[in-house]
Design a protein around this motif. Structure first.
Motif, mmCIF file in Angstrom:
data_model
loop_
_atom_site.group_PDB
_atom_site.id
_atom_site.type_symbol
_atom_site.label_atom_id
_atom_site.label_comp_id
_atom_site.label_asym_id
_atom_site.label_seq_id
_atom_site.Cartn_x
_atom_site.Cartn_y
_atom_site.Cartn_z
ATOM 1 N N LEU A 70 -12.862 -93.739 39.114
ATOM 2 C CA LEU A 70 -11.668 -94.516 39.426
ATOM 3 C C LEU A 70 -10.552 -93.649 39.988
ATOM 4 O O LEU A 70 -9.793 -94.072 40.865
ATOM 5 C CB LEU A 70 -11.155 -95.225 38.170
ATOM 6 C CG LEU A 70 -11.997 -96.343 37.580
ATOM 7 C CD1 LEU A 70 -11.368 -96.858 36.281
ATOM 8 C CD2 LEU A 70 -12.157 -97.485 38.575
ATOM 9 N N GLY A 71 -10.451 -92.445 39.439
ATOM 10 C CA GLY A 71 -9.306 -91.577 39.705
ATOM 11 C C GLY A 71 -8.266 -91.785 38.630
ATOM 12 O O GLY A 71 -8.000 -92.928 38.232
ATOM 13 N N PRO A 72 -7.671 -90.710 38.102
ATOM 14 C CA PRO A 72 -6.684 -90.840 37.023
ATOM 15 C C PRO A 72 -5.514 -91.755 37.377
ATOM 16 O O PRO A 72 -5.026 -92.498 36.535
ATOM 17 C CB PRO A 72 -6.207 -89.401 36.804
ATOM 18 C CG PRO A 72 -7.298 -88.541 37.330
ATOM 19 C CD PRO A 72 -7.907 -89.297 38.456
ATOM 20 N N GLN B 172 -17.124 -91.870 29.585
ATOM 21 C CA GLN B 172 -15.729 -92.213 29.864
ATOM 22 C C GLN B 172 -15.086 -91.217 30.836
ATOM 23 O O GLN B 172 -14.272 -91.607 31.678
ATOM 24 C CB GLN B 172 -14.929 -92.283 28.568
ATOM 25 C CG GLN B 172 -15.269 -93.485 27.699
ATOM 26 C CD GLN B 172 -14.272 -93.685 26.573
ATOM 27 O OE1 GLN B 172 -13.575 -92.750 26.163
ATOM 28 N NE2 GLN B 172 -14.202 -94.896 26.055
ATOM 29 N N LEU B 173 -15.467 -89.951 30.729
ATOM 30 C CA LEU B 173 -14.964 -88.961 31.679
ATOM 31 C C LEU B 173 -15.397 -89.323 33.095
ATOM 32 O O LEU B 173 -14.611 -89.224 34.045
ATOM 33 C CB LEU B 173 -15.479 -87.570 31.303
ATOM 34 C CG LEU B 173 -15.125 -86.432 32.264
ATOM 35 C CD1 LEU B 173 -13.608 -86.271 32.390
ATOM 36 C CD2 LEU B 173 -15.762 -85.120 31.793
ATOM 37 N N GLN B 174 -16.629 -89.802 33.226
ATOM 38 C CA GLN B 174 -17.128 -90.185 34.545
ATOM 39 C C GLN B 174 -16.396 -91.400 35.090
ATOM 40 O O GLN B 174 -16.155 -91.501 36.299
ATOM 41 C CB GLN B 174 -18.632 -90.468 34.480
ATOM 42 C CG GLN B 174 -19.296 -90.603 35.846
ATOM 43 C CD GLN B 174 -19.116 -89.367 36.710
ATOM 44 O OE1 GLN B 174 -19.290 -88.235 36.253
ATOM 45 N NE2 GLN B 174 -18.730 -89.565 37.967
ATOM 46 N N VAL C 146 -7.886 -83.803 31.263
ATOM 47 C CA VAL C 146 -8.678 -84.795 30.532
ATOM 48 C C VAL C 146 -9.398 -84.096 29.390
ATOM 49 O O VAL C 146 -10.178 -83.169 29.608
ATOM 50 C CB VAL C 146 -9.697 -85.502 31.447
ATOM 51 C CG1 VAL C 146 -10.416 -86.603 30.672
ATOM 52 C CG2 VAL C 146 -9.008 -86.083 32.675
ATOM 53 N N ARG C 147 -9.107 -84.546 28.186
ATOM 54 C CA ARG C 147 -9.759 -83.999 26.999
ATOM 55 C C ARG C 147 -10.906 -84.908 26.581
ATOM 56 O O ARG C 147 -10.718 -86.115 26.444
ATOM 57 C CB ARG C 147 -8.763 -83.873 25.843
ATOM 58 C CG ARG C 147 -7.785 -82.729 25.969
ATOM 59 C CD ARG C 147 -6.906 -82.657 24.726
ATOM 60 N NE ARG C 147 -6.168 -81.408 24.647
ATOM 61 C CZ ARG C 147 -5.024 -81.169 25.262
ATOM 62 N NH1 ARG C 147 -4.496 -82.107 26.009
ATOM 63 N NH2 ARG C 147 -4.421 -80.016 25.136
ATOM 64 N N GLN D 13 -11.893 -79.437 27.752
ATOM 65 C CA GLN D 13 -10.855 -79.820 28.709
ATOM 66 C C GLN D 13 -11.346 -79.720 30.145
ATOM 67 O O GLN D 13 -12.042 -78.773 30.511
ATOM 68 C CB GLN D 13 -9.617 -78.938 28.519
ATOM 69 C CG GLN D 13 -9.013 -79.035 27.131
ATOM 70 C CD GLN D 13 -7.770 -78.182 26.963
ATOM 71 O OE1 GLN D 13 -7.175 -77.736 27.937
ATOM 72 N NE2 GLN D 13 -7.353 -77.975 25.721
ATOM 73 N N THR D 14 -10.989 -80.718 30.939
ATOM 74 C CA THR D 14 -11.355 -80.790 32.350
ATOM 75 C C THR D 14 -10.107 -81.104 33.162
ATOM 76 O O THR D 14 -9.286 -81.925 32.744
ATOM 77 C CB THR D 14 -12.400 -81.899 32.592
ATOM 78 O OG1 THR D 14 -13.561 -81.636 31.812
ATOM 79 C CG2 THR D 14 -12.783 -81.984 34.065
ATOM 80 N N LEU D 15 -9.957 -80.466 34.314
ATOM 81 C CA LEU D 15 -8.855 -80.770 35.222
ATOM 82 C C LEU D 15 -9.362 -81.624 36.381
ATOM 83 O O LEU D 15 -10.393 -81.312 36.978
ATOM 84 C CB LEU D 15 -8.227 -79.488 35.765
ATOM 85 C CG LEU D 15 -7.454 -78.602 34.785
ATOM 86 C CD1 LEU D 15 -6.941 -77.356 35.485
ATOM 87 C CD2 LEU D 15 -6.299 -79.364 34.145
ATOM 88 N N ILE D 16 -8.646 -82.698 36.682
ATOM 89 C CA ILE D 16 -8.978 -83.558 37.815
ATOM 90 C C ILE D 16 -7.728 -83.675 38.682
ATOM 91 O O ILE D 16 -6.700 -84.171 38.235
ATOM 92 C CB ILE D 16 -9.439 -84.954 37.361
ATOM 93 C CG1 ILE D 16 -10.685 -84.837 36.471
ATOM 94 C CG2 ILE D 16 -9.726 -85.846 38.568
ATOM 95 C CD1 ILE D 16 -11.184 -86.172 35.924
#
Length: 306
Positions: free
Chosen positions: A289-291, A282-284, A47-48, A35-38
């Protein structure tokens, strides 16, 4: 044929029991993620990403052909008894989500086949509210393939809160206080795409009244978002794909234009502030882009004020 109805206080213990049983039987196949927080626009997007170990295991045991085969077969008729959690009503049952990313992810499925393209009705909301009265969770509906629905058989979903290991329990709630209301329906300023928002309040003890109130709210949101129902073979359908998020406190509806952005699939949970990616690439893309731009690209343009 009459079926038992859900008894208060029984659902969460049943979920826990059935989860243990389904794991032992191999019927439940959780997808391991990191898990990552943006942070963007005041929202801590969760974001998983599928873990590298999970990808290797999937490559060994689930060839690509399996995905197509799963889509061609209705997993709800009949449903896997190892995933059965509870009878909700004469019209709905509760099942575990076989390939779950979030623990204790629950599906609320119609007993007989109904299309995911049909409008939600009173029985759907009654079943949803009966389940949501049992634990703190987020209810949602993916209205059509382009809204992230993977099965054509009608089903709502509930995930327990908090959504992630860190960050707020429900990321989107950090911006809801800024809603601009015009009567009972409003919009959220930071959501730069078409949507409709409403405050909601229901008492579990008055579930029948709550179901009627939720249904009325849903119809008002559809109207505000420009989604007027159409009749298909004697049933009311939504004219375009959309996502619906439901809590006991509010409801949010977002019409959709497409299912994915650069290969990243987005369902209703994306608009709750929770996205899912297959790999680091895909995370990149989401970082670049920004969520919020990801959400904007799968939604419709906001209606301009006159």
């Amino acid at each position: 044929m009459e079926h038992p109805s859900l008894q208060p206080g029984t659902l969460w213990p049943a979920i826990l029991r059935r989860t243990g049983h389904a794991l032992r039987r191999g019927a439940l196949r959780p997808i391991e993620t990191t898990q990552t927080l943006i942070e963007e626009c005041g929202i801590s997007f969760l974001v998983r990403q599928v873990s590298s170990l999970a990808r290797k295991k999937a490559a060994r045991h689930a060839p690509e052909a399996d995905a197509g085969a799963r889509r061609a077969v209705n997993p709800f008729l009949p449903y896997d008894p190892d995933l059965f959690v509870a009878d909700i009503s004469d019209t709905h049952v509760a099942l575990l989500n076989k390939f779950n990313v979030i623990d204790h992810h629950l599906l609320i499925v119609t007993r007989s086949f109904r299309s995911q393209e049909t409008l939600l009705d009173l029985a759907d909301f009654a079943a949803l509210i009966a389940c949501m009265a049992e634990f703190d969770g987020l209810g949602f509906y993916n209205g059509g393939v382009d809204a992230g629905a993977s099965q054509p058989h009608k089903h709502l979903q509930i995930v327990p809160l908090p959504l992630g290991e860190s960050g707020p329990p429900l990321p989107i709630e950090s911006v809801l206080a800024a809603a601009r209301m015009e009567g009972p329906i409003g919009t959220i300023p930071v959501l730069a795409f078409r949507h409709a928002f409403a405050h909601l309040e229901w008492a579990p003890a008055a579930s029948r009244h709550a179901a009627h109130a939720a249904l009325d709210c849903y119809h008002a949101l559809l109207e505000a978002a420009g989604l007027r129902p159409i009749e298909v073979n004697g049933e009311l359908h939504h004219p375009a794909p959309y996502n619906l998020l439901v809590t006991p406190r509010w409801m949010l509806l977002v019409p959709r234009s497409s299912e994915c952005v650069e290969g990243i699939s987005v369902n209703a949970l994306g608009f709750a502030g929770s996205l899912f990616v297959r790999d680091a690439a895909q995370l990149q893309i989401i970082r670049n882009l920004g969520p919020m731009t990801v959400l904007q690209r799968v939604a419709l343009p906001a209606v301009r004020e006159r």
